[in-house]
Scaffold this motif. Sequence first.
Motif, PDB file in Angstrom:
ATOM      1  N   VAL A 129       0.859  -1.187   0.000  1.00 28.30           N
ATOM      2  CA  VAL A 129       0.000   0.000   0.000  1.00 28.30           C
ATOM      3  C   VAL A 129       0.895   1.237   0.000  1.00 28.30           C
ATOM      4  O   VAL A 129       1.613   1.489   0.970  1.00 28.30           O
ATOM      5  CB  VAL A 129      -0.931   0.000   1.226  1.00 28.30           C
ATOM      6  CG1 VAL A 129      -1.781   1.266   1.257  1.00 28.30           C
ATOM      7  CG2 VAL A 129      -1.814  -1.241   1.224  1.00 28.30           C
ATOM      8  N   THR A 130       0.855   1.999  -1.072  1.00 23.84           N
ATOM      9  CA  THR A 130       1.731   3.164  -1.198  1.00 23.84           C
ATOM     10  C   THR A 130       0.965   4.460  -1.437  1.00 23.84           C
ATOM     11  O   THR A 130       1.565   5.477  -1.761  1.00 23.84           O
ATOM     12  CB  THR A 130       2.729   2.961  -2.352  1.00 23.84           C
ATOM     13  OG1 THR A 130       1.999   2.743  -3.571  1.00 23.84           O
ATOM     14  CG2 THR A 130       3.630   1.765  -2.085  1.00 23.84           C
ATOM     15  N   SER A 131      -0.359   4.421  -1.287  1.00 24.47           N
ATOM     16  CA  SER A 131      -1.167   5.624  -1.474  1.00 24.47           C
ATOM     17  C   SER A 131      -2.337   5.577  -0.513  1.00 24.47           C
ATOM     18  O   SER A 131      -2.519   4.610   0.239  1.00 24.47           O
ATOM     19  CB  SER A 131      -1.679   5.722  -2.913  1.00 24.47           C
ATOM     20  OG  SER A 131      -2.760   4.828  -3.119  1.00 24.47           O
ATOM     21  N   THR A 132      -3.146   6.619  -0.551  1.00 22.83           N
ATOM     22  CA  THR A 132      -4.350   6.655   0.286  1.00 22.83           C
ATOM     23  C   THR A 132      -5.594   6.345  -0.544  1.00 22.83           C
ATOM     24  O   THR A 132      -6.715   6.576  -0.085  1.00 22.83           O
ATOM     25  CB  THR A 132      -4.498   8.041   0.936  1.00 22.83           C
ATOM     26  OG1 THR A 132      -4.573   9.042  -0.093  1.00 22.83           O
ATOM     27  CG2 THR A 132      -3.340   8.342   1.857  1.00 22.83           C
ATOM     28  N   ARG A 136      -1.407  -9.813  -2.063  1.00 22.55           N
ATOM     29  CA  ARG A 136      -0.144  -9.803  -1.313  1.00 22.55           C
ATOM     30  C   ARG A 136       1.026  -9.674  -2.291  1.00 22.55           C
ATOM     31  O   ARG A 136       1.102 -10.395  -3.283  1.00 22.55           O
ATOM     32  CB  ARG A 136      -0.006 -11.081  -0.496  1.00 22.55           C
ATOM     33  CG  ARG A 136      -1.099 -11.282   0.532  1.00 22.55           C
ATOM     34  CD  ARG A 136      -1.073 -12.676   1.119  1.00 22.55           C
ATOM     35  NE  ARG A 136       0.069 -12.854   1.995  1.00 22.55           N
ATOM     36  CZ  ARG A 136       0.438 -14.033   2.498  1.00 22.55           C
ATOM     37  NH1 ARG A 136      -0.228 -15.134   2.155  1.00 22.55           N
ATOM     38  NH2 ARG A 136       1.466 -14.113   3.311  1.00 22.55           N
ATOM     39  N   ALA A 137       1.915  -8.762  -1.992  1.00 20.63           N
ATOM     40  CA  ALA A 137       3.134  -8.627  -2.793  1.00 20.63           C
ATOM     41  C   ALA A 137       4.211  -9.528  -2.204  1.00 20.63           C
ATOM     42  O   ALA A 137       4.282  -9.712  -0.990  1.00 20.63           O
ATOM     43  CB  ALA A 137       3.606  -7.173  -2.786  1.00 20.63           C
ATOM     44  N   PRO A 138       5.073 -10.107  -3.030  1.00 20.01           N
ATOM     45  CA  PRO A 138       6.154 -10.945  -2.500  1.00 20.01           C
ATOM     46  C   PRO A 138       7.022 -10.162  -1.520  1.00 20.01           C
ATOM     47  O   PRO A 138       7.257  -8.961  -1.695  1.00 20.01           O
ATOM     48  CB  PRO A 138       6.950 -11.326  -3.756  1.00 20.01           C
ATOM     49  CG  PRO A 138       5.995 -11.155  -4.888  1.00 20.01           C
ATOM     50  CD  PRO A 138       5.088 -10.023  -4.496  1.00 20.01           C
ATOM     51  N   GLN A 139       7.514 -10.842  -0.501  1.00 22.45           N
ATOM     52  CA  GLN A 139       8.332 -10.168   0.496  1.00 22.45           C
ATOM     53  C   GLN A 139       9.540  -9.494  -0.136  1.00 22.45           C
ATOM     54  O   GLN A 139       9.957  -8.414   0.303  1.00 22.45           O
ATOM     55  CB  GLN A 139       8.790 -11.152   1.577  1.00 22.45           C
ATOM     56  CG  GLN A 139       9.492 -10.471   2.748  1.00 22.45           C
ATOM     57  CD  GLN A 139       9.866 -11.433   3.851  1.00 22.45           C
ATOM     58  OE1 GLN A 139      10.652 -12.352   3.636  1.00 22.45           O
ATOM     59  NE2 GLN A 139       9.300 -11.243   5.026  1.00 22.45           N
ATOM     60  N   ALA A 140      10.101 -10.099  -1.175  1.00 22.47           N
ATOM     61  CA  ALA A 140      11.244  -9.486  -1.852  1.00 22.47           C
ATOM     62  C   ALA A 140      10.882  -8.110  -2.401  1.00 22.47           C
ATOM     63  O   ALA A 140      11.695  -7.173  -2.364  1.00 22.47           O
ATOM     64  CB  ALA A 140      11.736 -10.391  -2.977  1.00 22.47           C
ATOM     65  N   GLU A 141       9.670  -7.955  -2.888  1.00 23.73           N
ATOM     66  CA  GLU A 141       9.213  -6.666  -3.406  1.00 23.73           C
ATOM     67  C   GLU A 141       9.007  -5.664  -2.270  1.00 23.73           C
ATOM     68  O   GLU A 141       9.300  -4.463  -2.422  1.00 23.73           O
ATOM     69  CB  GLU A 141       7.915  -6.855  -4.187  1.00 23.73           C
ATOM     70  CG  GLU A 141       7.428  -5.616  -4.908  1.00 23.73           C
ATOM     71  CD  GLU A 141       6.186  -5.874  -5.738  1.00 23.73           C
ATOM     72  OE1 GLU A 141       5.400  -4.919  -5.945  1.00 23.73           O
ATOM     73  OE2 GLU A 141       5.996  -7.028  -6.189  1.00 23.73           O
ATOM     74  N   LYS A 196     -10.919 -10.438  -1.224  1.00 21.65           N
ATOM     75  CA  LYS A 196     -10.886 -11.775  -1.798  1.00 21.65           C
ATOM     76  C   LYS A 196      -9.593 -12.062  -2.553  1.00 21.65           C
ATOM     77  O   LYS A 196      -9.331 -13.215  -2.915  1.00 21.65           O
ATOM     78  CB  LYS A 196     -12.071 -11.974  -2.757  1.00 21.65           C
ATOM     79  CG  LYS A 196     -13.435 -11.786  -2.104  1.00 21.65           C
ATOM     80  CD  LYS A 196     -13.645 -12.720  -0.917  1.00 21.65           C
ATOM     81  CE  LYS A 196     -15.040 -12.543  -0.332  1.00 21.65           C
ATOM     82  NZ  LYS A 196     -15.239 -13.402   0.872  1.00 21.65           N
ATOM     83  N   ASN A 197      -8.767 -11.041  -2.785  1.00 19.28           N
ATOM     84  CA  ASN A 197      -7.503 -11.249  -3.471  1.00 19.28           C
ATOM     85  C   ASN A 197      -6.383 -11.692  -2.546  1.00 19.28           C
ATOM     86  O   ASN A 197      -5.280 -12.012  -3.000  1.00 19.28           O
ATOM     87  CB  ASN A 197      -7.077  -9.981  -4.208  1.00 19.28           C
ATOM     88  CG  ASN A 197      -7.982  -9.676  -5.390  1.00 19.28           C
ATOM     89  OD1 ASN A 197      -8.439 -10.582  -6.070  1.00 19.28           O
ATOM     90  ND2 ASN A 197      -8.240  -8.410  -5.629  1.00 19.28           N
ATOM     91  N   LEU A 198      -6.643 -11.689  -1.243  1.00 20.07           N
ATOM     92  CA  LEU A 198      -5.640 -12.133  -0.286  1.00 20.07           C
ATOM     93  C   LEU A 198      -5.637 -13.652  -0.196  1.00 20.07           C
ATOM     94  O   LEU A 198      -6.673 -14.306  -0.341  1.00 20.07           O
ATOM     95  CB  LEU A 198      -5.909 -11.545   1.096  1.00 20.07           C
ATOM     96  CG  LEU A 198      -5.766 -10.028   1.246  1.00 20.07           C
ATOM     97  CD1 LEU A 198      -6.076  -9.615   2.674  1.00 20.07           C
ATOM     98  CD2 LEU A 198      -4.361  -9.577   0.872  1.00 20.07           C
ATOM     99  N   THR A 199      -4.471 -14.204   0.085  1.00 20.85           N
ATOM    100  CA  THR A 199      -4.316 -15.641   0.295  1.00 20.85           C
ATOM    101  C   THR A 199      -3.751 -15.892   1.689  1.00 20.85           C
ATOM    102  O   THR A 199      -3.212 -14.979   2.330  1.00 20.85           O
ATOM    103  CB  THR A 199      -3.380 -16.249  -0.749  1.00 20.85           C
ATOM    104  OG1 THR A 199      -2.114 -15.568  -0.690  1.00 20.85           O
ATOM    105  CG2 THR A 199      -3.962 -16.130  -2.153  1.00 20.85           C
TER     106      THR A 199
END
Length: 462
Positions: free
Chosen positions: A171-174, A184-189, A453-456
């Motif tokens: 999350v990089t904005s409001t 979920r973004a990969p932890q590396a990202e 629903k996009n979360l795993t």
Amino acid sequence: MKLLSIHKICLVVIPGVLLSTASCKKFIEVDVPIDQVSADKAFLNDATALSSVLGLYANGNLLPASGSTENSLLGAATALGGAAADDIYLSSATYLDEFKTNTISTSSGYVNNTWNYAYAVIFAANSAIEGLNSSTGVSPAVKQQLLGETYFMRAFTYFYLTNLYGDVPKVTSTANSVNLTLPRAPQAEIYEMIISDLKIAQNNLADAYPSAQRARANKAAATALLSRVYLYIKDYANAEAQATTVINNSAYKLESLDSAFLNTSNEVIWQRFTFYGYSIFGRNFVPSGTTPNYVIYPSLAASFESDDQRMAKWLKPLPIGNITYYYPYKYKLRDATAGNEFNVLLRLAEQYLIRAEARAQLGKVTGAGSAAEDLNIVRTRAGLTGTTANTQSTMLLAIEKERAHELFAELGHRLFDLRRTGRADAVLGPQKPTWKSTAVLFPVPANQILYNKNLTQNQGYN
């Protein structure tokens, strides 16, 4: 317990404090009270921008001024993360036993709240970044300073979020219309973003602190956190280089064990200000009666060398019947009206241990400029003789043990260390009958998956 949801977080800006509230359903349905200022006015000029960014430091979602330590992001990392490893656990009640036994429910209110504590701070940081970047009334010098602090705070928060949950939404904005459905973004990202934020902070911040008593971030704070991040992603050359920059800074030195956690300590790189001079950790760890709330695991207490002064200075024995508990005593004050303790979040001893581990991984095990040299600096402060480790494998184990003894009951270090080094099964498996390899991460809260629903889910919790 009141559960929060990420999609119900709204930003409220009050002079001097940035808060998040979970009482609204949609931002547009909430009238702004007369004692609050809208986001566009929060960055109208230097004074209002400073007031708003200072609120990031006071944000109770990061660390509260009072109450139970587990009810905040950093408190949860300490208490819940400590219990999930072999560091610290709640002895006075059973309501956190699922963390101690590593049988955490996906519907745990503490797991859900911790997730929301992090995103509340991230939302506030994103709002500040947007407000500062769009402002035409904030002077360039003040904008640079405040952006540096805000990027640091976002990186710091994301570090704990990703180390508790692994892959998380970036999350990089409001823009809630976007944020509510992010996968979920990969932890590396996430680590790439953290490093980018910390480099911005380094470039924007000065060596000098912008406030008294090291309560706001400076360049060294960003550098110290960057050295830790590089260690975690196994970029050992950069971890060594960044830690060296901090260690070579004459503003910092190891203090005596008695002075390390005072708010005047030169070991402190960054600490969170408290109005009355006592720490939330001291408030929770130092008992008010006969039984301590939190104690360290017996295995940890038994692992200290007999002449380690940290046992006498940073732990307190408390016999109860046939059992002797040891509770953390790094902070001495349970309460005060004019005390001398803040919440220490970054300190120099960790930098020596980061550099020691990085050097060991790079093959610099003994001799000048080696892992042994750095490890012995920490050991000497504790009253111990030099390490006998002289191979890479024995040195890494010695550093792991030293980190357990130096950083216990601090911000989840033990759980994070065992996870990142792949040592959790070997260390925790024999101690915990219900241990499973996937317990190195908390579950993604069931409530969050219900909302998005996009979360795993993390492995082991389905």
